[in-house]
Design a protein around this motif. Structure first.
Motif, PDB file in Angstrom:
ATOM      1  N   VAL A   1     -12.077  -2.023   6.471  1.00 15.12           N
ATOM      2  CA  VAL A   1     -12.369  -3.398   6.049  1.00 15.12           C
ATOM      3  C   VAL A   1     -12.516  -4.345   7.238  1.00 15.12           C
ATOM      4  N   GLY A   2     -12.572  -3.785   8.446  1.00 18.33           N
ATOM      5  CA  GLY A   2     -12.798  -4.611   9.627  1.00 18.33           C
ATOM      6  C   GLY A   2     -11.562  -5.348  10.106  1.00 18.33           C
ATOM      7  N   GLN A   3     -10.382  -4.829   9.806  1.00 18.18           N
ATOM      8  CA  GLN A   3      -9.128  -5.413  10.269  1.00 18.18           C
ATOM      9  C   GLN A   3      -8.355  -4.350  11.042  1.00 18.18           C
ATOM     10  N   PRO A   4      -8.920  -3.847  12.141  1.00 20.79           N
ATOM     11  CA  PRO A   4      -8.269  -2.729  12.828  1.00 20.79           C
ATOM     12  C   PRO A   4      -6.872  -3.098  13.314  1.00 20.79           C
ATOM     13  N   LYS A   5      -5.964  -2.170  13.124  1.00 21.84           N
ATOM     14  CA  LYS A   5      -4.573  -2.329  13.558  1.00 21.84           C
ATOM     15  C   LYS A   5      -4.163  -1.052  14.277  1.00 21.84           C
ATOM     16  N   GLU A   6      -3.278  -1.196  15.231  1.00 23.34           N
ATOM     17  CA  GLU A   6      -2.699  -0.025  15.895  1.00 23.34           C
ATOM     18  C   GLU A   6      -1.714   0.627  14.931  1.00 23.34           C
ATOM     19  N   MET A   7      -1.602   1.942  14.987  1.00 23.64           N
ATOM     20  CA  MET A   7      -0.667   2.653  14.113  1.00 23.64           C
ATOM     21  C   MET A   7       0.753   2.157  14.346  1.00 23.64           C
ATOM     22  N   SER A   8       1.111   1.902  15.601  1.00 24.34           N
ATOM     23  CA  SER A   8       2.473   1.432  15.903  1.00 24.34           C
ATOM     24  C   SER A   8       2.729   0.063  15.272  1.00 24.34           C
ATOM     25  N   GLU A   9       1.702  -0.780  15.227  1.00 19.80           N
ATOM     26  CA  GLU A   9       1.822  -2.105  14.594  1.00 19.80           C
ATOM     27  C   GLU A   9       2.061  -1.962  13.094  1.00 19.80           C
ATOM     28  N   LEU A  10       1.361  -1.033  12.464  1.00 15.72           N
ATOM     29  CA  LEU A  10       1.534  -0.805  11.029  1.00 15.72           C
ATOM     30  C   LEU A  10       2.909  -0.219  10.728  1.00 15.72           C
TER      31      LEU A  10
ATOM     32  N   LEU B   1       0.831  -1.209   0.000  1.00 17.12           N
ATOM     33  CA  LEU B   1       0.000   0.000   0.000  1.00 17.12           C
ATOM     34  C   LEU B   1       0.866   1.260   0.000  1.00 17.12           C
ATOM     35  N   LYS B   2       1.982   1.232   0.730  1.00 15.21           N
ATOM     36  CA  LYS B   2       2.897   2.377   0.703  1.00 15.21           C
ATOM     37  C   LYS B   2       3.455   2.584  -0.697  1.00 15.21           C
ATOM     38  N   SER B   3       3.768   1.486  -1.385  1.00 17.58           N
ATOM     39  CA  SER B   3       4.327   1.603  -2.737  1.00 17.58           C
ATOM     40  C   SER B   3       3.316   2.190  -3.716  1.00 17.58           C
ATOM     41  N   LYS B   4       2.039   2.093  -3.383  1.00 11.28           N
ATOM     42  CA  LYS B   4       0.990   2.656  -4.232  1.00 11.28           C
ATOM     43  C   LYS B   4       0.661   4.101  -3.874  1.00 11.28           C
ATOM     44  N   GLY B   5       1.426   4.676  -2.931  1.00  8.45           N
ATOM     45  CA  GLY B   5       1.260   6.088  -2.627  1.00  8.45           C
ATOM     46  C   GLY B   5       0.388   6.405  -1.435  1.00  8.45           C
ATOM     47  N   LEU B   6      -0.044   5.413  -0.661  1.00  9.41           N
ATOM     48  CA  LEU B   6      -0.871   5.691   0.507  1.00  9.41           C
ATOM     49  C   LEU B   6       0.007   6.111   1.671  1.00  9.41           C
ATOM     50  N   SER B   7      -0.470   7.073   2.444  1.00  5.39           N
ATOM     51  CA  SER B   7       0.228   7.490   3.657  1.00  5.39           C
ATOM     52  C   SER B   7      -0.090   6.478   4.755  1.00  5.39           C
ATOM     53  N   MET B   8       0.654   6.526   5.836  1.00  8.99           N
ATOM     54  CA  MET B   8       0.389   5.613   6.955  1.00  8.99           C
ATOM     55  C   MET B   8      -1.005   5.863   7.530  1.00  8.99           C
ATOM     56  N   GLN B   9      -1.464   7.125   7.531  1.00 10.83           N
ATOM     57  CA  GLN B   9      -2.805   7.429   8.027  1.00 10.83           C
ATOM     58  C   GLN B   9      -3.862   6.804   7.119  1.00 10.83           C
TER      59      GLN B   9
END
Length: 116
Positions: A76-85, A59-67
Motif C-alpha cells: 500500500v506504499g507505506q514501507p516499514k522496516e520489519m524491526s519497526e513493525l 492485523l495480528k489479531s486477524k491472523g496475519l503473520s509479521m511477514q
C-alpha cells in the motif's frame, strides 16, 4: 571409446533440475483474502492516521503473520522496516480472538408475587 554408463531411472532427474522447475502449488485462498483485507484496511484514511502499534496489532489479531503484515504495508506504499513493525507489535497487546462465544447471561428465576 567406452560405452556410456547405464543411468538409474530414479536418479535421472538431477537436484539442479528439480530446483529450476518447482512444482506448481495452488495459492492459499485464505492467505490471499487476508492480504486483500489488510490492504483495504491499511488504505483507509482513518486507519492511516492511527498509531502504528494499533494497526499492526489489529492485523495480528486477524491472523496475519509479521511477514504478511510487512508485505501489506509495502503493497500500500507505506514501507516499514520489519524491526519497526515488531517493536510496534510489542507495545500493545491485543487478546487473541476466542474460538468460543461468550456464555449467555444468567437467567433470572421467576418469583411469583406474594399472596396477601
Amino acid at each position: 571409446m567406452a560405452e556410456p554408463a547405464a543411468v538409474d531411472p530414479s536418479q535421472a532427474l538431477q537436484p539442479e533440475e528439480e530446483r529450476s522447475c518447482p512444482p506448481a502449488q495452488p495459492a492459499d485462498p485464505a492467505a490471499e483474502m487476508r492480504m486483500t483485507n489488510a490492504k483495504a484496511f491499511l488504505s483507509n484514511p482513518n486507519v492511516m492516521a492511527s498509531p502504528l502499534s494499533r494497526r499492526v496489532n489489529f492485523l495480528k489479531s486477524k491472523g496475519l503473520s509479521m511477514q504478511e503484515i510487512h508485505a501489506a504495508f509495502n503493497l500500500v506504499g507505506q514501507p516499514k522496516e520489519m524491526s519497526e513493525l515488531e517493536e510496534a507489535a510489542s507495545k500493545t497487546t491485543v487478546p487473541a480472538p476466542s474460538s468460543q462465544p461468550p456464555p449467555p447471561p444468567p437467567r433470572q428465576q421467576y418469583q411469583p408475587p406474594p399472596v396477601y
